[in-house]
Design an enzyme around this catalytic site. Structure first.
Site, PDB file in Angstrom:
ATOM      1  N   GLY A  13      21.533   6.078   3.560  1.00  0.00           N
ATOM      2  CA  GLY A  13      20.573   6.815   4.388  1.00  0.00           C
ATOM      3  C   GLY A  13      20.806   8.310   4.382  1.00  0.00           C
ATOM      4  O   GLY A  13      20.414   9.014   5.305  1.00  0.00           O
ATOM      5  N   LYS A  45      16.992   9.133   1.956  1.00  0.00           N
ATOM      6  CA  LYS A  45      16.044  10.130   2.460  1.00  0.00           C
ATOM      7  C   LYS A  45      15.198  10.712   1.324  1.00  0.00           C
ATOM      8  O   LYS A  45      14.059  11.095   1.512  1.00  0.00           O
ATOM      9  CB  LYS A  45      16.802  11.280   3.137  1.00  0.00           C
ATOM     10  N   ASP A 121      14.265   9.680  12.665  1.00  0.00           N
ATOM     11  CA  ASP A 121      15.286  10.737  12.776  1.00  0.00           C
ATOM     12  C   ASP A 121      14.851  11.963  11.975  1.00  0.00           C
ATOM     13  O   ASP A 121      14.097  11.851  11.009  1.00  0.00           O
ATOM     14  CB  ASP A 121      16.648  10.226  12.275  1.00  0.00           C
ATOM     15  N   ASP A 122      15.343  13.104  12.400  1.00  0.00           N
ATOM     16  CA  ASP A 122      15.127  14.373  11.696  1.00  0.00           C
ATOM     17  C   ASP A 122      13.647  14.673  11.441  1.00  0.00           C
ATOM     18  O   ASP A 122      13.236  14.935  10.305  1.00  0.00           O
ATOM     19  CB  ASP A 122      15.928  14.394  10.375  1.00  0.00           C
ATOM     20  N   TYR A 169      19.263  10.534  18.612  1.00  0.00           N
ATOM     21  CA  TYR A 169      20.078   9.389  18.202  1.00  0.00           C
ATOM     22  C   TYR A 169      21.573   9.583  18.423  1.00  0.00           C
ATOM     23  O   TYR A 169      22.401   8.868  17.847  1.00  0.00           O
ATOM     24  CB  TYR A 169      19.778   8.995  16.748  1.00  0.00           C
ATOM     25  N   ASP A 235      26.582  14.535   3.090  1.00  0.00           N
ATOM     26  CA  ASP A 235      25.376  15.218   2.610  1.00  0.00           C
ATOM     27  C   ASP A 235      25.172  16.572   3.285  1.00  0.00           C
ATOM     28  O   ASP A 235      24.503  17.439   2.745  1.00  0.00           O
ATOM     29  CB  ASP A 235      24.124  14.327   2.767  1.00  0.00           C
ATOM     30  N   ASN A 263      26.824   4.951   6.782  1.00  0.00           N
ATOM     31  CA  ASN A 263      26.063   5.836   5.885  1.00  0.00           C
ATOM     32  C   ASN A 263      27.086   6.784   5.255  1.00  0.00           C
ATOM     33  O   ASN A 263      27.405   7.811   5.827  1.00  0.00           O
ATOM     34  CB  ASN A 263      25.039   6.610   6.731  1.00  0.00           C
TER      35      ASN A 263
END
Ligand code: GDL
Length: 436
Positions: A13, A45, A121-122, A169, A235, A263
């Site tokens: 993820g 993503k 998310d994001d 989250y 990341d 993740n």
């Protein structure tokens, strides 16, 4: 033994280049062989069709890969969870968008997939004007789409499951006041109780997940959360890499959540220890010693390097240097301490630190020499950057040692590689100056 109702496994993820089919097949083999892991969630993503172009159906050329993944998971008794992330631009009240979502899900259902996740998310956390006319709040808009999706999945297959990732989250995003957060409270009230709920802990990348923070959250969201664990994710700073163990989570946490999905590093081959030790953690019932798990797992990791000449000492050092965010392993701390003592003191005060530095440098050099001759080239390329940067710094410290020992006045040795420069460095210099 692990509890079969508890979801435990890997979540792809992260932002950046997704893993390859070969990587994922290796991962499934690991998970099956280790035991203790039963799920893989597909949520890269930067799979164009997972997020940016979520409305578009997968072209045949990519679809066959998903089909293969789903089948491969089935063969290994692993749950394949397909995640979609429509939140960047979905209109929650639009019929057209709803139909697109369903079509996309149906495309995946056709391959026998019955486990899904919908991720918010994001994303921007404001409702569009049209959505504001239909929904009283952001939480209600997301809950409405998610509940409808569960209904629709169940119509096709009554065993279907759905997990939801909220826009808030982690504790930090709720200003550490989860109980008083309207968005989370509303979700707790309105999301169907069968729907799973992702949570990353107190932070996006949580070094610790205290049980009491989860107990508090459970009261609000009215279910046990599933931990989306970013402890090994890299990341957000791909110059780092994390080979350390699953840590900072007491065993008791497992009773308070309904699953843990890791993740991890974007660099596939960096994930052996992180995932192996999560599997160990899930198999453990009495006590958890993350350091011991790291040592045991590292011995198993060695065989994947493709060079039989490598010795344990070298691989332990590798893991200790690149351990966890803001945490090194024992040898990493010893190395840094020696560099500090050597840099800040005169040679007659160095004591054991010079020997320590020389010894670690020599292990590191032999590790690098063996790595460049190893047959797992993919693994080598994954580790190249951080390892070579560390070697360059070790060379630089060696030059300073020579200079200090020579008693000359000025340190003239030019740096072997130019200092890190560029826009990132310039911005950090300015923006982080108050932390220096
Ligand atoms: C995030 C992203 C995740 C990313 C991670 C680490 C969640 C729910 N979303 O916020 O995709 O990999 O941070 O950078 O964690």
């Amino acid at each position: 033994m692990s509890n079969p109702d508890f979801i435990c496994g890997t979540l792809e993820g992260f932002f950046g280049r997704p893993w390859t089919l070969e990587h994922r097949k290796q991962l499934f083999k690991w998970m099956r062989d280790w035991g203790g892991m039963n799920a893989y969630m597909y949520a890269p993503k930067d799979d164009l069709y997972h997020r940016s172009k979520w409305r578009k159906l997968y072209p045949e050329s990519i679809l066959f890969e998903l089909k293969e993944l789903i089948e491969s998971c089935k063969q290994k008794d692993l749950q394949f969870i397909y995640a979609i992330a429509p939140g960047l631009d979905m209109s929650y009240s639009s019929k057209a968008d709803w139909n697109k979502l369903l079509k996309k899900i149906e495309q995946i259902q056709r391959f026998g997939c019955s486990h899904f996740a919908i991720l918010f998310d994001d994303i921007p956390s404001e409702l569009s004007t049209e959505d504001q006319r239909v929904f009283p709040s952001f939480a209600q808009a997301q809950a409405s789409v998610t509940n409808r999706l569960l209904d629709s999945l169940k119509k096709t297959n009554s065993d279907s499951t759905l997990i939801f990732c909220p826009t808030i989250y982690c504790g930090h995003m709720a200003d550490y006041n989860v109980t008083g957060n309207d968005y989370l409270n509303e979700l707790g009230e309105s999301l169907d109780e069968e729907i799973g709920f992702f949570w990353t802990g107190p932070e996006v990348v949580s070094m610790e997940i205290p049980v009491k923070t989860i107990q508090e959250l459970r009261m609000v969201i009215k279910r046990k959360p599933i931990i989306w664990d970013n402890i090994h994710a890299n990341d957000y700073d791909i110059r780092q890499i994390f080979f350390g163990p699953y840590a900072g989570r007491p065993l008791e946490l497992k009773n308070k959540v309904s699953g843990i999905l890791s993740n991890p590093n974007c660099h596939f081959w960096a994930n052996f220890n992180p995932l192996r030790t999560l599997a160990m953690y899930n198999n453990e019932t009495d006590s958890w010693n993350s350091r011991q798990a790291f040592l045991d797992s590292t011995k198993e990791w060695m065989k994947y390097f493709g060079n039989d000449a490598l010795i344990e000492e070298e691989i332990f050092l590798l893991g200790d240097c690149f351990y966890l965010p803001s945490k090194m392993g024992d040898k990493g701390y010893r190395l840094v301490e020696s560099v500090k003592q050597i840099t800040n003191n005169e040679p007659n005060e160095w004591g054991k630190h010079l020997d320590n530095f020389i010894q670690i440098k020599s292990i590191l050099n032999s590790l690098c020499m063996k790595l460049i001759a190893s047959t797992n080239r993919d693994l080598l390329y994954n580790f190249y950057q951080p390892l070579w940067e560390l070697r360059e710094e070790m060379e630089y410290v060696s030059k300073r040692i020579e200079w200090k020992m020579s008693g000359k006045n000025e340190f003239k040795s030019p740096e072997l590689v130019p200092r890190r420069q560029g826009i990132l460095y310039e911005i950090q210099k300015i923006a982080h100056s108050d932390k220096n």
